[in-house]
Structure formats: C-alpha cells, structure tokens
Scaffold this active site. Structure first.
Site, PDB file in Angstrom:
ATOM      1  N   ARG A   7      36.380 -23.386  65.477  1.00  0.00           N
ATOM      2  CA  ARG A   7      36.348 -24.046  66.758  1.00  0.00           C
ATOM      3  C   ARG A   7      35.208 -24.612  67.514  1.00  0.00           C
ATOM      4  O   ARG A   7      34.264 -24.138  66.874  1.00  0.00           O
ATOM      5  CB  ARG A   7      37.102 -23.092  67.807  1.00  0.00           C
ATOM      6  N   HIS A  67      39.677 -33.063  63.865  1.00  0.00           N
ATOM      7  CA  HIS A  67      40.566 -31.934  63.839  1.00  0.00           C
ATOM      8  C   HIS A  67      41.796 -32.199  62.837  1.00  0.00           C
ATOM      9  O   HIS A  67      42.886 -31.930  63.274  1.00  0.00           O
ATOM     10  CB  HIS A  67      41.096 -31.451  65.154  1.00  0.00           C
TER      11      HIS A  67
HETATM   12  P1  NAP Z   1      41.974 -14.794  61.539  1.00  0.00           P
HETATM   13  O1  NAP Z   1      42.964 -14.461  60.177  1.00  0.00           O
HETATM   14  O2  NAP Z   1      42.638 -13.987  62.822  1.00  0.00           O
HETATM   15  O3  NAP Z   1      40.539 -14.209  60.997  1.00  0.00           O
HETATM   16  C1  NAP Z   1      39.387 -14.268  62.003  1.00  0.00           C
HETATM   17  C2  NAP Z   1      38.322 -13.801  61.213  1.00  0.00           C
HETATM   18  O4  NAP Z   1      37.184 -13.873  62.161  1.00  0.00           O
HETATM   19  C3  NAP Z   1      38.410 -12.490  60.887  1.00  0.00           C
HETATM   20  O5  NAP Z   1      37.872 -11.932  59.720  1.00  0.00           O
HETATM   21  C4  NAP Z   1      37.723 -11.514  61.934  1.00  0.00           C
HETATM   22  O6  NAP Z   1      37.359 -10.307  61.694  1.00  0.00           O
HETATM   23  C5  NAP Z   1      36.521 -12.708  62.301  1.00  0.00           C
HETATM   24  N1  NAP Z   1      35.962 -12.189  63.562  1.00  0.00           N
HETATM   25  C6  NAP Z   1      36.769 -12.492  64.940  1.00  0.00           C
HETATM   26  N2  NAP Z   1      35.519 -11.989  65.819  1.00  0.00           N
HETATM   27  C7  NAP Z   1      34.758 -11.939  65.114  1.00  0.00           C
HETATM   28  C8  NAP Z   1      33.374 -11.469  65.663  1.00  0.00           C
HETATM   29  N3  NAP Z   1      33.087 -11.184  67.017  1.00  0.00           N
HETATM   30  N4  NAP Z   1      32.301 -11.419  64.735  1.00  0.00           N
HETATM   31  C9  NAP Z   1      32.646 -11.606  63.502  1.00  0.00           C
HETATM   32  N5  NAP Z   1      33.695 -11.625  62.789  1.00  0.00           N
HETATM   33  C10 NAP Z   1      34.757 -11.857  63.708  1.00  0.00           C
HETATM   34  O7  NAP Z   1      42.074 -16.232  62.021  1.00  0.00           O
HETATM   35  P2  NAP Z   1      42.219 -17.485  60.824  1.00  0.00           P
HETATM   36  O8  NAP Z   1      43.814 -17.672  60.701  1.00  0.00           O
HETATM   37  O9  NAP Z   1      41.538 -17.006  59.656  1.00  0.00           O
HETATM   38  O10 NAP Z   1      41.832 -18.588  61.642  1.00  0.00           O
HETATM   39  C11 NAP Z   1      40.552 -18.710  61.799  1.00  0.00           C
HETATM   40  C12 NAP Z   1      40.391 -19.799  62.953  1.00  0.00           C
HETATM   41  O11 NAP Z   1      40.355 -21.111  62.176  1.00  0.00           O
HETATM   42  C13 NAP Z   1      41.401 -19.845  63.942  1.00  0.00           C
HETATM   43  O12 NAP Z   1      41.235 -19.180  65.216  1.00  0.00           O
HETATM   44  C14 NAP Z   1      41.244 -21.236  64.585  1.00  0.00           C
HETATM   45  O13 NAP Z   1      40.251 -21.435  65.538  1.00  0.00           O
HETATM   46  C15 NAP Z   1      40.885 -22.058  63.443  1.00  0.00           C
HETATM   47  N6  NAP Z   1      41.621 -23.045  62.769  1.00  0.00           N
HETATM   48  C16 NAP Z   1      41.000 -24.423  62.499  1.00  0.00           C
HETATM   49  C17 NAP Z   1      42.107 -25.406  62.259  1.00  0.00           C
HETATM   50  C18 NAP Z   1      41.744 -26.839  62.279  1.00  0.00           C
HETATM   51  O14 NAP Z   1      42.430 -27.737  61.829  1.00  0.00           O
HETATM   52  N7  NAP Z   1      40.536 -27.224  62.051  1.00  0.00           N
HETATM   53  C19 NAP Z   1      43.375 -25.002  61.846  1.00  0.00           C
HETATM   54  C20 NAP Z   1      43.735 -23.749  61.832  1.00  0.00           C
HETATM   55  C21 NAP Z   1      43.069 -22.789  62.360  1.00  0.00           C
HETATM   56  P3  NAP Z   1      38.059  -9.044  61.173  1.00  0.00           P
HETATM   57  O15 NAP Z   1      38.711  -9.441  59.796  1.00  0.00           O
HETATM   58  O16 NAP Z   1      37.212  -7.799  60.890  1.00  0.00           O
HETATM   59  O17 NAP Z   1      39.184  -8.973  62.261  1.00  0.00           O
END
Ligand code: NAP
Length: 309
Positions: A224, A272
């Site tokens: 993001r 995006h």
């Molecule tokens: P997720 O499963 O919720 O994973 C988030 C990861 O970030 C987890 O490993 C979490 O740690 C870690 N995290 C969160 N806060 C943190 C902090 N303060 N310090 C260190 N680590 C932290 O999310 P996801 O499904 O992988 O998706 C990640 C992001 O990708 C989404 O939120 C979205 O913004 C983005 N995205 C982008 C697109 C695009 O087209 N560009 C598409 C889809 C998603 P823990 O495992 O310890 O909880």
C-alpha cells in the site's frame, strides 16, 4: 432462506452474480442474493468500500461482512461496522501476487531493464549472479508475503521475511518485531513490501530505514502507498542509495499526472495491477465462509479491529 446483500459496484455485481449463485448451489445453501434487501433481514453482506452502503447500523441481524478486497484499511475505519469483518484471501489473488513479485524480482536480478535500455549495437556482457547469491527480503509474511517469499526461495534466492509475530516458514529467515526489522533490511538487495496499511505500518520505509538497506538496493511496493514516505524514497533514489523502485500502489490513486514518480528515471509505476481479486476463486472463499458460519464453525480471515488487519 439466507439473505445475502451484495454491496459493491454494479460492475462487481455483473462479475460476481453468476459465480456466487453457482457456488451457493454447489454448497447446497438456500440463498437469496440481491443488491437490495430490507436491512433488518440481511444475514451476510458481501462488501467493497466503493459501495453506497456506508452505515452498517441498521443491519442488526448480519452475522458477517465479507470483504471483496484483501486490504481493509478503508473498511476498518468505519465505526458503524460492528459486525465480524472478514478480509479476502483468494487463491487467484495470491497466485497473481506471486507472479507479479517473482516477475519483478527476476527482472531486477537478471538486469532486464539494462538490456532493454542498451539495444545500441554495443556488446556489453554483464553476467548476473545465480539466485543463490542474491538476497531478497519480504516485509509482511501473511497470505501474500509468505506465498511470495516461498516462491522466491523455491527459485533459489536467499530470502528473509519480517512480520509482527514470530514465524517459522521453511527456507525463509524469519524476523519479527521492531528489533527484527534492522536485520531484515540490512541484507536486502531487493526489498518487497507486502504489509497492510495500518497505523503501525505507516512510513515503514522512511529515511532511517532506507539508510539501513545496502547501497544499490531495489524496492518493490505492491502493498500500500502509505508504507513508504515518498520524499525519503525520492531522496534515496536521487542519491543512488536506492537504485530503482517499482511501485504498484500510492497514497493517492490514480497517481496524479504530475507526480515525481512518473518522471523519475529510476522508478517504474504500475497502476495497482499486482493482484486483483478473481471472481471465480473469490466466490468460493465467500461461500465457504457463509457455509462455515451457518454450520457453527468459526469464520476464516477475521480482521482484528485492534491491529487493523
Ligand atoms: P495479511 O495476511 O494480513 O498479512 C499481513 C502481514 O503483515 C502479516 O505477516 C503481519 O504480521 C504483517 N504485519 C502487519 N503489521 C505489521 C507490523 N506493524 N510490523 C510487522 N509486520 C506487520 O495480508 P495479505 O493478505 O498478505 O496482504 C498484504 C497487503 O497486500 C494487503 O493488506 C493489501 O494492502 C496488499 N494488497 C495489494 C494488492 C495489489 O494489487 N497491489 C492486492 C492485494 C493486497 P503477522 O503475520 O505477525 O500478523
């Protein structure tokens, strides 16, 4: 009869209607799926923040709000939403992110940009190292980050990852918490940002953390926009400390025409497109969660309102 309200754009309704109906039928769920239901009769809401629905207060019977989007930063801030909220974890979306990240990491690793830029008749052999001699770090080891890190490790890269809580993922050096960030950054020749947008992750990449990356590091941000302090990244690109950045997400989208990122010679902007939710696979995820809830099983992919993801 289970009443499911579809609260997203009309285009999304066109895309999802048939596949959702098919998935409900496959699970033998007797569902009335509609864009219009009396609020107090709604059992589930399939939701995207672009919907006209912004006040969840009248949905008193609603058992869960099921997001069509993986990132929920625009939804968690809605104080009227007190119902359980599930984010989207879609195998199609994950595969798409793995492909985007692997493609751009390989592009940097193999020096593809340099070859494309020098088709001028001069023979310049520059042999890239093997992946085993290249270090990639993924910040965020959730559904997407862990899948990307594992694929990169499978290709042969040395991979580190960073998350909030401790993790154990085969072939990945896992770091966590504030103290772990320095160790994750210091070896990152290619850095991938796959953190959610929360108050705890804003400006994760700033002047101080950028300085901890090795000189000449490359940055990929499919996470993001607010994960990066833009001025600090631009300064690091100008000084050459960061060699190149490929950015898919921005604080303001679409990225404004005059933004410095468009003009910078060492930035690639992608609009995006790293990973879109795919209706065919996402419909099964939504229906599976409704099926679970109807059968007294816990909902999957629940958002923690305290952490914001
Ligand atoms: P997720 O499963 O919720 O994973 C988030 C990861 O970030 C987890 O490993 C979490 O740690 C870690 N995290 C969160 N806060 C943190 C902090 N303060 N310090 C260190 N680590 C932290 O999310 P996801 O499904 O992988 O998706 C990640 C992001 O990708 C989404 O939120 C979205 O913004 C983005 N995205 C982008 C697109 C695009 O087209 N560009 C598409 C889809 C998603 P823990 O495992 O310890 O909880």
């Amino acid at each position: 009869m289970i009443n499911v309200l579809f609260a997203a754009s009309d285009e999304a309704w066109q895309e999802y209607h048939d596949v959702l109906e098919k998935a409900f039928a496959a699970q033998n769920l007797n569902v009335h799926l509609s864009q219009q239901h009396a609020a107090d009769q709604v059992d589930y809401i399939v939701y995207a923040p672009s919907s006209r629905l912004q006040d969840f207060t009248p949905y008193t019977k609603c058992k869960a709000v099921l997001s069509l989007w993986a990132g929920v930063e625009k939804i968690v801030v809605n104080e009227t939403l007190t119902q359980p909220l599930c984010r989207m974890v879609d195998p199609g979306l994950t595969q798409s992110m793995v492909e985007w990240v692997s493609g751009h990491v390989l592009r940097y690793h193999l020096g593809i940009d340099e070859n494309l830029a020098h088709q001028d008749g001069t023979w310049r052999p520059s042999i890239p190292p093997l992946a085993k001699d290249r270090h990639v770090t993924v910040l965020g080891l959730g559904a997407l980050g862990a899948a990307c890190a594992s694929m990169l490790a499978q290709i042969g890269f040395q991979v580190s990852g960073w998350s909030r809580n401790p993790k154990n993922i085969p072939d990945i050096d896992c770091f966590n918490g504030k103290d772990g960030l320095d160790a994750a950054l210091k070896t990152a020749e290619i850095l991938v940002l796959l953190l959610p947008d929360t108050p705890g992750t804003t400006n994760t990449l700033n002047a101080e953390t950028l300085a901890k990356l090795p000189r000449g590091a490359r940055v990929l941000n499919p996470g993001r926009g607010p994960l990066i302090e833009d001025e600090a990244l631009l300064a690091a690109l100008d000084s050459g400390h960061i060699a190149h950045a490929t950015l898919d997400v921005f604080r303001t989208e679409p990225l404004t025409k005059g933004h410095a990122y468009w003009r910078h010679p060492n930035v690639t902007v992608t609009p995006h497109i790293a990973a879109a939710t795919r209706a065919e696979t996402a419909a099964n995820v939504i229906v599976d969660n409704i099926h679970r809830c109807e059968n007294g099983q816990p909902l999957r992919h629940l958002v923690n309102r305290n952490t914001g993801y």
